[in-house]
Write an enzyme that holds these catalytic residues in place. Structure first.
Site, PDB file in Angstrom:
ATOM      1  N   ARG A   2       0.839  -1.212   0.000  1.00 21.78           N
ATOM      2  CA  ARG A   2       0.000   0.000   0.000  1.00 21.78           C
ATOM      3  C   ARG A   2       0.872   1.260   0.000  1.00 21.78           C
ATOM      4  O   ARG A   2       0.592   2.240   0.683  1.00 21.78           O
ATOM      5  CB  ARG A   2      -0.937   0.051   1.213  1.00 21.78           C
ATOM      6  CG  ARG A   2      -1.970  -1.035   1.259  1.00 21.78           C
ATOM      7  CD  ARG A   2      -3.022  -0.846   0.172  1.00 21.78           C
ATOM      8  NE  ARG A   2      -4.132  -1.780   0.334  1.00 21.78           N
ATOM      9  CZ  ARG A   2      -4.101  -3.056  -0.030  1.00 21.78           C
ATOM     10  NH1 ARG A   2      -3.010  -3.551  -0.605  1.00 21.78           N
ATOM     11  NH2 ARG A   2      -5.153  -3.826   0.122  1.00 21.78           N
ATOM     12  N   SER A  10     -10.352  -0.230   3.070  1.00 19.82           N
ATOM     13  CA  SER A  10      -9.592  -0.391   4.322  1.00 19.82           C
ATOM     14  C   SER A  10      -9.119   0.975   4.806  1.00 19.82           C
ATOM     15  O   SER A  10      -8.434   1.685   4.073  1.00 19.82           O
ATOM     16  CB  SER A  10      -8.364  -1.260   4.103  1.00 19.82           C
ATOM     17  OG  SER A  10      -8.737  -2.510   3.604  1.00 19.82           O
ATOM     18  N   GLU A  24      -4.407   4.236   6.357  1.00 16.38           N
ATOM     19  CA  GLU A  24      -4.024   3.965   4.972  1.00 16.38           C
ATOM     20  C   GLU A  24      -4.581   5.023   4.018  1.00 16.38           C
ATOM     21  O   GLU A  24      -3.978   5.335   2.984  1.00 16.38           O
ATOM     22  CB  GLU A  24      -4.557   2.572   4.613  1.00 16.38           C
ATOM     23  CG  GLU A  24      -3.903   1.925   3.421  1.00 16.38           C
ATOM     24  CD  GLU A  24      -4.756   2.090   2.196  1.00 16.38           C
ATOM     25  OE1 GLU A  24      -4.223   2.618   1.207  1.00 16.38           O
ATOM     26  OE2 GLU A  24      -5.939   1.739   2.214  1.00 16.38           O
TER      27      GLU A  24
HETATM   28  N1  EPU Z   1     -11.057 -10.288  10.168  1.00 13.67           N
HETATM   29  C1  EPU Z   1     -11.757 -10.267  11.363  1.00 13.67           C
HETATM   30  N2  EPU Z   1     -12.689  -9.280  11.545  1.00 13.67           N
HETATM   31  C2  EPU Z   1     -12.956  -8.342  10.613  1.00 13.67           C
HETATM   32  C3  EPU Z   1     -12.223  -8.350   9.406  1.00 13.67           C
HETATM   33  C4  EPU Z   1     -11.271  -9.337   9.203  1.00 13.67           C
HETATM   34  O1  EPU Z   1     -11.555 -11.118  12.236  1.00 13.67           O
HETATM   35  O2  EPU Z   1     -13.825  -7.507  10.854  1.00 13.67           O
HETATM   36  C5  EPU Z   1     -10.085 -11.368   9.934  1.00 13.67           C
HETATM   37  C6  EPU Z   1     -10.614 -12.346   8.889  1.00 13.67           C
HETATM   38  O3  EPU Z   1     -11.394 -13.352   9.471  1.00 13.67           O
HETATM   39  C7  EPU Z   1      -9.339 -12.919   8.323  1.00 13.67           C
HETATM   40  C8  EPU Z   1      -8.386 -11.738   8.386  1.00 13.67           C
HETATM   41  O4  EPU Z   1      -8.908 -10.837   9.369  1.00 13.67           O
HETATM   42  O5  EPU Z   1      -8.830 -13.939   9.134  1.00 13.67           O
HETATM   43  C9  EPU Z   1      -8.171 -11.036   7.055  1.00 13.67           C
HETATM   44  O6  EPU Z   1      -9.397 -10.525   6.563  1.00 13.67           O
HETATM   45  P1  EPU Z   1      -9.652 -10.241   4.990  1.00 13.67           P
HETATM   46  O7  EPU Z   1      -9.386 -11.463   4.203  1.00 13.67           O
HETATM   47  O8  EPU Z   1     -10.991  -9.624   4.870  1.00 13.67           O
HETATM   48  O9  EPU Z   1      -8.525  -9.228   4.568  1.00 13.67           O
HETATM   49  P2  EPU Z   1      -7.894  -7.938   5.276  1.00 13.67           P
HETATM   50  O10 EPU Z   1      -6.512  -8.260   5.683  1.00 13.67           O
HETATM   51  O11 EPU Z   1      -8.818  -7.431   6.348  1.00 13.67           O
HETATM   52  C10 EPU Z   1      -6.851  -6.995   3.091  1.00 13.67           C
HETATM   53  C11 EPU Z   1      -6.812  -5.712   2.330  1.00 13.67           C
HETATM   54  C12 EPU Z   1      -8.094  -5.516   1.532  1.00 13.67           C
HETATM   55  C13 EPU Z   1      -8.236  -6.683   0.571  1.00 13.67           C
HETATM   56  C14 EPU Z   1      -8.250  -8.000   1.386  1.00 13.67           C
HETATM   57  C15 EPU Z   1      -8.248  -9.233   0.507  1.00 13.67           C
HETATM   58  C16 EPU Z   1      -5.366  -4.197   3.575  1.00 13.67           C
HETATM   59  C17 EPU Z   1      -5.279  -2.968   4.394  1.00 13.67           C
HETATM   60  N3  EPU Z   1      -6.598  -4.583   3.208  1.00 13.67           N
HETATM   61  O12 EPU Z   1      -7.884  -6.894   4.069  1.00 13.67           O
HETATM   62  O13 EPU Z   1      -7.958  -4.316   0.765  1.00 13.67           O
HETATM   63  O14 EPU Z   1      -9.424  -6.589  -0.180  1.00 13.67           O
HETATM   64  O15 EPU Z   1      -7.046  -8.078   2.212  1.00 13.67           O
HETATM   65  O16 EPU Z   1      -6.987  -9.374  -0.102  1.00 13.67           O
HETATM   66  O17 EPU Z   1      -4.341  -4.792   3.264  1.00 13.67           O
HETATM   67  C18 EPU Z   1      -8.404  -1.979   0.649  1.00 13.67           C
HETATM   68  O18 EPU Z   1      -7.194  -1.800   0.630  1.00 13.67           O
HETATM   69  O19 EPU Z   1      -9.225  -1.023   0.614  1.00 13.67           O
HETATM   70  C19 EPU Z   1      -8.928  -3.352   0.763  1.00 13.67           C
HETATM   71  C20 EPU Z   1     -10.236  -3.599   0.874  1.00 13.67           C
END
Ligand code: EPU
Length: 334
Positions: free
Chosen positions: A159, A234, A330
């Protein structure tokens, strides 16, 4: 060309109502050059999908709406595809899929425009734009001259890029060229949620369109549609902590999710941390934390940029107290 006192509410996906003293829609590089020859202090608004507006803007605001997609043969296996800055990112992804050009299908349904995609090196489901990025053309504001940036010049990180650091506010990205596969697409389908969907439909040989459809479905289920509820995806980055710190947290939270992030480093999902602190689905006036993804802050209608920022600070403070982790915002705060 400039209109006076325009509300920027329709021009940012958070739906924040601030005033632009002067505002112009720009549809050509020549128009932009002409403006830059007169004004050095301008504010470029692209898709408005990664900003939080906290105050009125007195500098001239430029909505960059240049359009067009061009291809150029690279070799038998690859094609170079150049999209103008004002093209909507998701429409560009769909155009590539329709033409059977592979490499950005995992980035389906990300809001925003092509021109801002390199600034934060947009990424999702195991893919970042740095993986297919070839070059970009930008206008240097100080000299009003065109400049080409290679991937190395952009210095991409998670990012992050040159344009968020040393290059901040100095360039306007005009178009971006991607090097995409024409055949033997290298699908990135390891992400858990993608695997689950492929197994459900017994699909062992997915096309780039199948992957795009799956990701579109996952995103629609988890992430709020900015057309319906203001948000900027995010709001925080996923923090990287030391292995020692992680091991210590694991003693109290056995189920803490994580991704390896290099030697002795671990990335922890900020969404999980925020949920553990009890913020998921909570609403404070018109500012809130999304019910399906705690990493996304939302505007229920009339929140100000400051309301959202106050909530973000409250979250930061609580996560710091409970986990000893500093969350980094971010989204660009203006
Ligand atoms: N999780 C929770 N609670 C929540 C959200 C997530 O426990 O409310 C846990 C999920 O269960 C999972 C882990 O956190 O174990 C990761 O969640 P998720 O797969 O939704 O991905 P993320 O790490 O929260 C990142 C990116 C997203 C992208 C997704 C999928 C960043 C800051 N965000 O989110 O990017 O879509 O991975 O690759 O790296 C964005 O940048 O705007 C964005 C949406």
């Amino acid at each position: 060309m400039f209109q006076k006192n325009i509300s920027l509410k329709p021009y940012n996906t958070f739906g924040i109502d601030v005033n632009a003293e002067s505002f112009a829609v720009v549809t050509s590089q020549e128009q932009l050059k002409k403006i830059i020859s007169e004004y050095k202090e301008i504010f470029i608004l692209s898709g408005g999908s990664n900003i939080l507006l906290t105050k009125d803007i007195s500098r001239p605001v430029i909505s960059l709406c240049t359009k067009g997609i061009k291809t150029q043969e690279f070799d038998q296996d690859y094609v170079l595809v150049t999209a103008e800055a004002g093209e909507k990112w998701h429409e560009f992804v769909l155009w590539c899929i329709d033409n059977d050009y592979g490499g950005i299908e995992n980035l389906s349904l990300i809001p925003g425009n092509v021109g801002t995609s390199p600034i934060q090196n947009i990424g999702a489901y195991g893919v970042e734009i740095k993986d297919t990025f070839y070059q970009l053309k930008a206008l240097e504001i100080e000299t009003n001259a065109f400049k080409t940036f290679t991937a190395a010049d952009c210095n991409f990180g998670y990012r992050d890029s040159f344009f968020k650091r040393e290059g901040k506010g100095k360039y306007i990205i005009l178009n971006v060229t991607f090097k995409l596969t024409r055949k033997d697409h290298k699908l990135q389908k390891n992400y858990g949620a993608i695997q689950v969907e492929l197994e459900k439909t017994n699909n062992s040989d997915p096309s780039i369109k199948d992957i795009s459809d799956i990701i579109t479905g996952i995103r629609k289920a988890k992430l709020p549609d900015p057309e319906e509820i203001g948000n900027s995806g995010s709001f925080f980055k996923n923090p990287v902590i030391s292995k020692a710190h992680f091991e210590q947290l694991k003693r109290s939270y056995q189920k803490i999710p994580f991704y390896p992030a290099g030697k002795n480093l671990v990335k922890v999902p900020a969404g999980w941390l925020i949920e553990q602190c009890g913020f998921k689905g909570k609403r404070f006036g018109d500012a809130g934390v999304h019910k399906n993804q705690a990493l996304v802050l939302v505007n229920y209608g009339n929140a100000s940029g400051k309301d959202i920022l106050d909530l973000a600070q409250k979250i930061k403070k609580t996560v710091k107290e409970q986990f000893g982790i500093d969350l980094e915002i971010e989204v660009n705060i203006i």
